[in-house]
Design an enzyme around this catalytic site. Structure first.
Site, PDB file in Angstrom:
ATOM      1  N   TRP A   7       0.966  -1.126  -0.116  1.00 57.04           N
ATOM      2  CA  TRP A   7       0.172  -0.110   0.026  1.00 57.04           C
ATOM      3  C   TRP A   7       0.773   1.357  -0.140  1.00 57.04           C
ATOM      4  CZ3 TRP A   7      -4.557  -0.123  -1.752  1.00 57.04           C
ATOM      5  CH2 TRP A   7      -5.448  -1.000  -1.548  1.00 57.04           C
TER       6      TRP A   7
ATOM      7  N   SER B   9      -8.265   4.849  -3.245  1.00 55.54           N
ATOM      8  CA  SER B   9      -8.814   4.852  -1.817  1.00 55.54           C
ATOM      9  C   SER B   9     -10.093   3.833  -1.632  1.00 55.54           C
ATOM     10  CB  SER B   9      -9.046   6.347  -1.432  1.00 55.54           C
ATOM     11  OG  SER B   9      -9.895   6.269  -0.121  1.00 55.54           O
TER      12      SER B   9
ATOM     13  N   HIS C 222      -9.214   0.346  -1.594  1.00 52.14           N
ATOM     14  CA  HIS C 222      -8.562  -0.025  -0.292  1.00 52.14           C
ATOM     15  C   HIS C 222      -9.591  -0.147   0.861  1.00 52.14           C
ATOM     16  CE1 HIS C 222      -5.018   0.982   2.666  1.00 52.14           C
ATOM     17  NE2 HIS C 222      -5.443  -0.178   2.817  1.00 52.14           N
TER      18      HIS C 222
ATOM     19  N   ARG D 142     -11.521   2.185  11.338  1.00 57.16           N
ATOM     20  CA  ARG D 142     -11.209   2.617  10.264  1.00 57.16           C
ATOM     21  C   ARG D 142     -11.906   3.694   9.398  1.00 57.16           C
ATOM     22  NH1 ARG D 142      -7.652  -1.507   7.967  1.00 57.16           N
ATOM     23  NH2 ARG D 142      -6.756  -2.321  10.085  1.00 57.16           N
TER      24      ARG D 142
ATOM     25  N   CYS E 234      -0.131 -12.859   0.142  1.00 61.41           N
ATOM     26  CA  CYS E 234      -1.069 -13.692   0.284  1.00 61.41           C
ATOM     27  C   CYS E 234      -1.560 -13.998  -1.007  1.00 61.41           C
ATOM     28  CB  CYS E 234      -1.794 -12.976   1.249  1.00 61.41           C
ATOM     29  SG  CYS E 234      -3.503 -13.725   1.609  1.00 61.41           S
TER      30      CYS E 234
ATOM     31  N   CYS F  54      -5.278 -12.758  -1.395  1.00 64.34           N
ATOM     32  CA  CYS F  54      -5.520 -11.181  -1.277  1.00 64.34           C
ATOM     33  C   CYS F  54      -5.015 -10.839  -2.828  1.00 64.34           C
ATOM     34  CB  CYS F  54      -4.554 -10.423  -0.209  1.00 64.34           C
ATOM     35  SG  CYS F  54      -4.552 -11.238   1.505  1.00 64.34           S
TER      36      CYS F  54
END
Length: 475
Positions: free
Chosen positions: A198, A238, A241, A280, A384, A387
């Site tokens: 990221w 954004s 994410h 978050r 991962c 992921c």
């Protein structure tokens, strides 16, 4: 001068003090982006998705045509050396053979009878489960099926309309993955590796604002001080994410006590982590939290518009798998989804982007495109497996949406010959799967709202079926 600035900061703090503003707990399309609005309004994005879109998309993604995605999971990271070790047994891979409809060997069956003649019967074998037994990634196909499917996709060669790196379908590393068996959820993937990914995305590949407006961009990224195109780009990254974070919070995993050892490996629980969601997307960690939540809705609108623009193309697609009944159901389900999308009035307007002097617009668009290509390449650096899979699917889907939205700009070669525009089956699958992830995210936001406001302060839609996910499930 100091007092107006302090007043502005105070107003901003009041606005972004929480994910949801009192009396305005839903979201609607604003002049440029997404703004909070009263849930009783008929044109909220929440109501569109949760009442009219969500179930149709989920039904469609269960169809054979949309379940299988072709991907190279073994590409090396082009930016740094990586060891491909997740550090947890929850993101491993389980290999076994799967059924893949023989009709999918043809990307587009223009002549269905001709396609049927080319379909050959196949036999499949069941295999024992392998890999981890928590939530493994299931990547399936026999070698002979892989060879038969290798030639399925065809793509035009123009690079100026590619918003992500296109992988060679003839490569030995390409596999078909059944996405329905590999849902995006918590894997325990944490530590320096995801932070590095990221950080690379935000620091090295995103547009930066003018330093005179925001000197702290690297520590607190935002879109303040950017032009429209760069604000859109930031919202895309954004929103990606944020959607991943919502999925992790909605399907979080609590491991068994260490004292149980290997005998307790089946005793973990999946649960909805409302505390993570609130942290978050509130202001606990960053004043930008609430805006990041809105960016999920922004991508939803952008991909919704791409589907609308691609509607004539999708209506001509046969979605052929060799199963006549399923193919007919798939075409009907696509048309039902498109009908709902057409009825919605507040679509993203791509015509406002890349305007002005053509040479400047061309340069800005190419910068936008090349940055996004880099983002798609960074997904090969995710260690991962699960992921990485969903990172690749979602960036591919978003890149396909951008290709659709901007393929008819004056400086695009498609302007001279619109008949050249085409989508591969893999692009169609990625676009619908990506849209499905944002649709699920918005439904999960509704579920988190119900958790955070049990008195029923918000009025959204049909989430009765998805509410069952809020309960812990024993593995």
């Amino acid at each position: 001068m100091r007092e107006p600035i302090l007043l502005l900061l105070l107003v901003l703090l009041v606005i972004v003090g929480a994910q949801f503003e009192p009396g305005r707990l839903c979201f609607c399309k604003g002049d440029e982006a997404v703004e909070p609005c009263d849930c009783s309004q008929t044109r909220t994005i929440d109501r569109l998705n949760n009442d009219r879109i969500f179930e149709k998309v989920q039904k469609l993604l269960k169809k054979d045509f949309f379940r299988f995605y072709k991907v190279n999971m073994d590409k090396t990271c082009p930016f740094w050396a990586d060891e491909r070790q997740c550090g947890t047994n929850q993101c491993g891979i389980a290999f076994c053979d799967d059924e893949v409809p023989a009709g999918l060997r043809r990307r587009n069956a223009v002549n269905m009878e001709e396609a049927k003649e080319e379909v050959k019967e196949e036999t499949t074998e069941e295999c024992a489960d392998g890999g981890n037994n928590i939530d493994p990634m299931d990547r399936t196909l026999k070698d002979d099926e892989k060879r038969q499917l290798d030639a399925m996709d065809h793509h035009d060669d123009g690079l100026e309309d590619k918003f992500c790196e296109i992988e060679d379908d003839e490569s030995d590393g390409m596999h078909y993955v059944d996405l329905s068996k590999n849902p995006e959820r918590y894997t325990g993937y944490a530590g320096k590796s995801p932070q590095r990914v990221w950080k690379s995305i935000y620091e090295e590949n995103c547009f930066k604002p003018d330093p005179k407006f925001d000197k702290n961009f690297l520590t607190n990224p935002s879109n303040f001080g950017m032009c429209l195109e760069k604000r859109v780009f930031y919202r895309l990254i954004s929103g990606l994410h944020s959607a991943i974070t919502i999925s992790i919070a909605a399907y979080n995993y609590k491991p068994p006590p260490p004292s149980l050892g290997q005998f307790g490996s089946q005793m973990g629980t999946w649960f909805r982590n409302t505390e993570m969601f609130a942290g978050r997307f509130g202001t606990k960690w960053s004043w930008e939290g609430p805006q990041r939540l809105r960016n999920v809705y922004f991508i939803y609108l952008l991909e919704l518009r791409a589907l609308l623009k691609a509607a004539p193309y999708l209506q001509n697609e046969l979605f052929y798998t060799g199963n006549d009944q399923e193919d007919a159901e798939t075409r009907k389900a696509v048309e039902e989804l498109l009908e709902e999308i057409r009825a919605y009035p507040d679509h993203f307007d791509e015509s406002e982007m890349f305007t002005g002097v053509e040479s400047h617009a061309r340069a800005l668009r190419e910068e936008f495109r090349s940055h996004f290509v880099n983002i798609s390449r960074i997904m090969d650096c995710v260690e991962c497996d699960k992921c990485r899979l969903w990172g690749k699917v979602q960036t591919h889907g978003m890149g396909t949406a951008l290709k659709i939205l901007f393929s008819d700009l004056p400086h695009s070669h498609y302007k001279q010959d619109s008949s050249r525009f085409q989508l591969t089956r893999n692009e169609v699958v990625a676009l619908l799967q990506s849209f499905g992830r944002y649709s699920s995210s918005i439904m999960e936001v509704d579920n988190f709202r119900k958790d955070m406001y049990p008195e029923g302060q918000q009025q959204t839609s049909k989430s009765k079926d998805s509410r069952k996910n809020s309960k812990k499930v024993d593995l």
